[in-house]
Design a protein around this motif. Sequence first.
Motif, mmCIF file in Angstrom:
data_model
loop_
_atom_site.group_PDB
_atom_site.id
_atom_site.type_symbol
_atom_site.label_atom_id
_atom_site.label_comp_id
_atom_site.label_asym_id
_atom_site.label_seq_id
_atom_site.Cartn_x
_atom_site.Cartn_y
_atom_site.Cartn_z
ATOM 1 N N ASP A 1 -8.483 -7.370 -4.059
ATOM 2 C CA ASP A 1 -8.113 -6.022 -3.626
ATOM 3 C C ASP A 1 -8.324 -5.025 -4.765
ATOM 4 O O ASP A 1 -8.377 -5.403 -5.939
ATOM 5 N N ARG B 1 -5.628 -4.540 -8.115
ATOM 6 C CA ARG B 1 -5.414 -5.754 -8.916
ATOM 7 C C ARG B 1 -4.832 -5.483 -10.302
ATOM 8 O O ARG B 1 -4.300 -6.400 -10.927
ATOM 9 N N VAL C 1 -6.829 -10.467 -0.415
ATOM 10 C CA VAL C 1 -7.198 -9.109 -0.044
ATOM 11 C C VAL C 1 -5.909 -8.308 0.142
ATOM 12 O O VAL C 1 -4.824 -8.746 -0.233
ATOM 13 N N HIS C 2 -6.027 -7.140 0.772
ATOM 14 C CA HIS C 2 -4.935 -6.166 0.865
ATOM 15 C C HIS C 2 -3.969 -6.540 2.006
ATOM 16 O O HIS C 2 -3.887 -5.854 3.025
ATOM 17 N N LYS C 3 -3.253 -7.653 1.834
ATOM 18 C CA LYS C 3 -2.344 -8.150 2.860
ATOM 19 C C LYS C 3 -1.101 -8.751 2.213
ATOM 20 O O LYS C 3 -1.100 -9.106 1.037
ATOM 21 N N ALA D 1 0.394 -4.390 -3.512
ATOM 22 C CA ALA D 1 -0.866 -3.642 -3.431
ATOM 23 C C ALA D 1 -0.628 -2.152 -3.636
ATOM 24 O O ALA D 1 -0.934 -1.323 -2.791
ATOM 25 N N PHE E 1 -11.235 -1.228 -1.182
ATOM 26 C CA PHE E 1 -9.974 -1.523 -0.488
ATOM 27 C C PHE E 1 -10.303 -2.566 0.581
ATOM 28 O O PHE E 1 -10.971 -2.262 1.557
ATOM 29 N N THR E 2 -9.923 -3.817 0.364
ATOM 30 C CA THR E 2 -10.363 -4.917 1.227
ATOM 31 C C THR E 2 -9.260 -5.361 2.174
ATOM 32 O O THR E 2 -8.112 -5.533 1.765
ATOM 33 N N LEU E 3 -9.618 -5.553 3.433
ATOM 34 C CA LEU E 3 -8.657 -6.024 4.429
ATOM 35 C C LEU E 3 -9.039 -7.384 5.011
ATOM 36 O O LEU E 3 -8.204 -8.042 5.628
ATOM 37 N N SER F 1 0.842 -1.191 0.000
ATOM 38 C CA SER F 1 0.000 0.000 0.000
ATOM 39 C C SER F 1 0.879 1.244 0.000
ATOM 40 O O SER F 1 1.646 1.441 -0.945
#
Length: 667
Positions: A241, A244, A266-268, A144, A379-381, A120
Amino acid sequence: MAERSFTTIENQWITLRDGTRLAARIWMPDGAESDPVPAVFEFLPYRKRDGTSPRDESTYPVFAAAGIAGVRVDIRGSGESSGIIDGEYTELELANACELIAWIAAQPWSNGSVGMMGISWGGFNCLQVAALKPPALKAVISIASTVDRYNDDIHYKNGCHLSAQLSWAATMLGYQSRSPDPAIVGDDWRDMWLERLEQEPFFMEEWLKHQRRDDFWRHGSICEDFAGFDIPAIVIAGWADGYRNTPLLAVEGLGDKAKALIGPWVHKYPHFAWPKPRADFHGEAIAWWNHWLRGERNGAEAMPSVRAYILDAAKPAKRRDFDPGFWIAKHEWRQPEMQCFYVEQFGTLMEGMPIPHAPEHPVYLRSPLDTGTASGEWFTLKPDAEMAIDQRVDDAGSLTFQTAPLVEDHDYLGRPVVTLTLRCDAETVNLCARLVDIHPDGTATRVSFGVLNLAHRDGNATPEPLIKGQQVRVTMTLDACGYRFRKGHRIRLSLSTAYWPMVLPPPEDPGLTIDIASIGLGLPQLGAHELIEVKQPDNPDPLPKYIEHAPGLTKRQVVRDLSAGVTRYEIHEDTGLSEHPGTGLSTRQSREESWSIAPDDPLSMTGISTWTCDMQRPGWFVRTVATSSISCTAKDWVVSASVVAYEGETEIFRKIFEERRIARDLM
């Protein structure tokens, strides 16, 4: 190679040339001063002391045991670093990063080679810093992130205003208002905190002043000069996420200088991301660093151009712990061949090209403005309702076209394209296109989507209003996907004029008229590939365990008030209260966010987001409450914010960012 012992330096002060003192946490291989080592640098505003400590502690000790120092630095005005943050990826931030890289390379324990990585914010700035070519920076790993700050971040998407812009502005206001830790900075903590509270900016004011793709967004967008970027990069993202698109765009722009890895995540970070399967990020990264920072001949530079996980008929669920699929590699990435579909007169999606000069078949579309509540977060966590859920609820407000049941599997990798002819009785309108997998039981999985503010149909720098009633030809490029539509499933194209709350509505809601005889859908065929295995992490549970004093809670719901004619989308997130066993610092963050709209009135839209951030030790407690809101008129976006700080039970600071009205620019 035997694991090397190492020492963790909890805080190292680094003083910049302008006198700003930045706080670093360093994982140092023992004996480095006599046997210098390479270093990996990460530069973030998310607080090394508490905010990113779990993921830092899952990775940097592994690097240090492999003989690679880790240097995690807080950006000015964050954590224990002095000064005030001045925005996202600013010239000052990037200049500070270059200065820090030079500092690292000059240390007696350094072999002079530095890598930079992050997810991020850290994924963004490592690409942006690499574009500046600081001499000691030899390689990056970006997760990401984006190469285009306007179209592939949380602000705007093809001229559409993302609600994530408010969410993120509220998040940063809450994050940046937190106190430094007295255990690190000593008695100055309160003065530093008050200075931070008084001077921190409300980022959204600046973002809303740049609604077109101008120099503000071109700054830091490495796609502006791919040819000038010459540092090798691994670029990683997840299909679940919002970022992508970046790995394929990076490979297309940078060629052999970039390597893409795309999983179901996801965003990890890939070694603890959801949905599974995961990837051995540590092993991949260490091989990359050893090659580029040590000169080790391990073949890291020869890895395939693209490795991607092809989702195999994945289904939405309350929680997606594992997505079925398979890994593929393409040693050389080329633009995929497109499989073409068109819509025949009865609305069926058929393979082939649209029929030339077919009689016009106009259909009027005006979606309820609350169409989109199944979209999940941009924005997915977490792999829960932050991901797109069953699309049938959104398809009810959409124009849909689907194939007959497929007679064989269809495999795709890349960016779908939709073309169509339409007209509208307003200067602009938003259009959303979704590619959906219809399972035999009717379950609808979103595979890809794209949104377009039609005033931006020919570009984002100089949008042009539609001429009312005049027919225009439009091309939409959807987000990248890797997906298998199984035999017996149907491929559906869904079109809507709303995608709320992910996308905020334009000032008018006239609907539009689509010539369905003109619709073309191009799907990127997987083509030649190699089936591969991507190694799983050796440690299936790599995050450290902290002391839990209160559990976390997540709640997300849609409330349709039928009497008032209003739909609300409500989010409650609470991390719970946890204590770092090494520092004794306990932290908690909670988010309350609510969006509302009347399905027939675009000017009724409102959003409010509040973050409450707590820090405590025995005898010491501080809290900040940061609130941001947005509404609109036909001509203006209306935003406001506030920050309130408490020491113990006493309010010690209050700041109101007075209501600002910022003119809407074809949006």
